[in-house]
Motif scaffolding. Sequence first.
Motif, PDB file in Angstrom:
ATOM      1  N   GLU A  15      47.978  55.657  39.711  1.00  7.50           N
ATOM      2  CA  GLU A  15      48.510  54.616  38.839  1.00  7.50           C
ATOM      3  C   GLU A  15      47.727  54.480  37.537  1.00  7.50           C
ATOM      4  O   GLU A  15      48.156  53.782  36.621  1.00  7.50           O
ATOM      5  CB  GLU A  15      48.517  53.271  39.568  1.00  7.50           C
ATOM      6  CG  GLU A  15      47.145  52.745  39.941  1.00  7.50           C
ATOM      7  CD  GLU A  15      47.218  51.395  40.651  1.00  7.50           C
ATOM      8  OE1 GLU A  15      48.114  50.597  40.309  1.00  7.50           O
ATOM      9  OE2 GLU A  15      46.404  51.166  41.560  1.00  7.50           O
ATOM     10  N   VAL A 204      43.501  48.132  37.667  1.00  4.61           N
ATOM     11  CA  VAL A 204      44.046  48.144  39.028  1.00  4.61           C
ATOM     12  C   VAL A 204      44.380  46.723  39.462  1.00  4.61           C
ATOM     13  O   VAL A 204      45.435  46.463  40.046  1.00  4.61           O
ATOM     14  CB  VAL A 204      43.056  48.804  40.009  1.00  4.61           C
ATOM     15  CG1 VAL A 204      43.472  48.544  41.451  1.00  4.61           C
ATOM     16  CG2 VAL A 204      42.970  50.301  39.754  1.00  4.61           C
ATOM     17  N   LEU A 205      43.485  45.792  39.170  1.00  6.66           N
ATOM     18  CA  LEU A 205      43.717  44.391  39.523  1.00  6.66           C
ATOM     19  C   LEU A 205      44.940  43.840  38.789  1.00  6.66           C
ATOM     20  O   LEU A 205      45.763  43.124  39.377  1.00  6.66           O
ATOM     21  CB  LEU A 205      42.480  43.556  39.177  1.00  6.66           C
ATOM     22  CG  LEU A 205      42.578  42.051  39.441  1.00  6.66           C
ATOM     23  CD1 LEU A 205      42.849  41.786  40.913  1.00  6.66           C
ATOM     24  CD2 LEU A 205      41.281  41.364  39.007  1.00  6.66           C
ATOM     25  N   ASN A 207      47.501  45.570  37.731  1.00 11.23           N
ATOM     26  CA  ASN A 207      48.674  46.197  38.344  1.00 11.23           C
ATOM     27  C   ASN A 207      49.045  45.510  39.654  1.00 11.23           C
ATOM     28  O   ASN A 207      50.223  45.242  39.934  1.00 11.23           O
ATOM     29  CB  ASN A 207      48.415  47.685  38.599  1.00 11.23           C
ATOM     30  CG  ASN A 207      48.572  48.531  37.363  1.00 11.23           C
ATOM     31  OD1 ASN A 207      49.377  48.218  36.479  1.00 11.23           O
ATOM     32  ND2 ASN A 207      47.839  49.615  37.266  1.00 11.23           N
ATOM     33  N   GLU A 208      48.040  45.223  40.471  1.00 13.45           N
ATOM     34  CA  GLU A 208      48.297  44.579  41.763  1.00 13.45           C
ATOM     35  C   GLU A 208      48.903  43.196  41.575  1.00 13.45           C
ATOM     36  O   GLU A 208      49.822  42.805  42.309  1.00 13.45           O
ATOM     37  CB  GLU A 208      46.991  44.493  42.565  1.00 13.45           C
ATOM     38  CG  GLU A 208      46.462  45.838  43.039  1.00 13.45           C
ATOM     39  CD  GLU A 208      45.106  45.725  43.698  1.00 13.45           C
ATOM     40  OE1 GLU A 208      44.503  44.627  43.617  1.00 13.45           O
ATOM     41  OE2 GLU A 208      44.648  46.715  44.299  1.00 13.45           O
ATOM     42  N   THR A 209      48.398  42.459  40.596  1.00 12.97           N
ATOM     43  CA  THR A 209      48.931  41.125  40.334  1.00 12.97           C
ATOM     44  C   THR A 209      50.336  41.195  39.764  1.00 12.97           C
ATOM     45  O   THR A 209      51.215  40.409  40.128  1.00 12.97           O
ATOM     46  CB  THR A 209      48.008  40.351  39.375  1.00 12.97           C
ATOM     47  OG1 THR A 209      46.659  40.393  39.853  1.00 12.97           O
ATOM     48  CG2 THR A 209      48.444  38.901  39.248  1.00 12.97           C
ATOM     49  N   LYS A 211      52.592  43.373  40.303  1.00 14.84           N
ATOM     50  CA  LYS A 211      53.575  43.777  41.324  1.00 14.84           C
ATOM     51  C   LYS A 211      54.105  42.578  42.116  1.00 14.84           C
ATOM     52  O   LYS A 211      55.149  42.691  42.774  1.00 14.84           O
ATOM     53  CB  LYS A 211      52.933  44.778  42.281  1.00 14.84           C
ATOM     54  CG  LYS A 211      52.694  46.151  41.662  1.00 14.84           C
ATOM     55  CD  LYS A 211      51.957  47.070  42.619  1.00 14.84           C
ATOM     56  CE  LYS A 211      51.658  48.417  41.971  1.00 14.84           C
ATOM     57  NZ  LYS A 211      50.862  49.307  42.866  1.00 14.84           N
ATOM     58  N   THR A 212      53.419  41.443  42.062  1.00 16.85           N
ATOM     59  CA  THR A 212      53.877  40.261  42.798  1.00 16.85           C
ATOM     60  C   THR A 212      54.852  39.418  41.984  1.00 16.85           C
ATOM     61  O   THR A 212      55.358  38.411  42.484  1.00 16.85           O
ATOM     62  CB  THR A 212      52.676  39.392  43.210  1.00 16.85           C
ATOM     63  OG1 THR A 212      52.050  38.853  42.032  1.00 16.85           O
ATOM     64  CG2 THR A 212      51.661  40.199  43.992  1.00 16.85           C
TER      65      THR A 212
END
Length: 215
Positions: A15, A204-205, A207-209, A211-212
């Motif tokens: 990613e 990365v953080l 991206n993870e957030t 996605k929600t």
Amino acid sequence: MTPSSAKRPRFGDGELALLPAKSVFINCPFDREYAPLFDAIVFATVCCGFMPRSALESGDVAEPRLYRITRAIFDSRYSIHELSRCSGEGDENLARFNMPLELGMAMAKRFIGGTEDHDWLVLVPEGHAYGKFISDLAAFDPPRHDGSVEKVTSAVMAWLATRKDAVPTVPPKLVLSKLPEFREKKASLDEPWGGYTPWADVIVLANETAKTLQM
């Protein structure tokens, strides 16, 4: 919990692939006062499906920062330049001109490579005197903002959503609703890292957030 050295995310992998068509160089102040706006620009960029690039992404202190910045700009199709610090500060009333310098580099890339090679956005605060010291920018009518996270996020997303490589994205209102969560998680990383969290971990953080987010 931060990744171990064996699992640490690296640019160019998965990613974090550095595709020029999806890369956006962010040219903004790094000071504590500007941090909320910087985080908002980074998160908004990710939520629009792009990869934020920054002078912070490399830990190679043996290479001059200007080399790293030039490489990041020339490896990105897009860039965002915020000129709010171009005014007198401190006892000597000196302004910071790193941002206009890097804007000039981005403009040169566009002219050298052609109109499809690089596209840039300039952000200026309301009432800013940029027209007096960079009068050539007046022809581009850069978006103005009131210094708030809401206005800056909306301006960035409105621009990115209309770029050639944009993907369908959620409205700024939803991104702003998740921004405090991103900032809180980022702060939890900054503490153990002493404020020097690796840039890849931050992305990365984000991206993870992102996605929600749900419509």
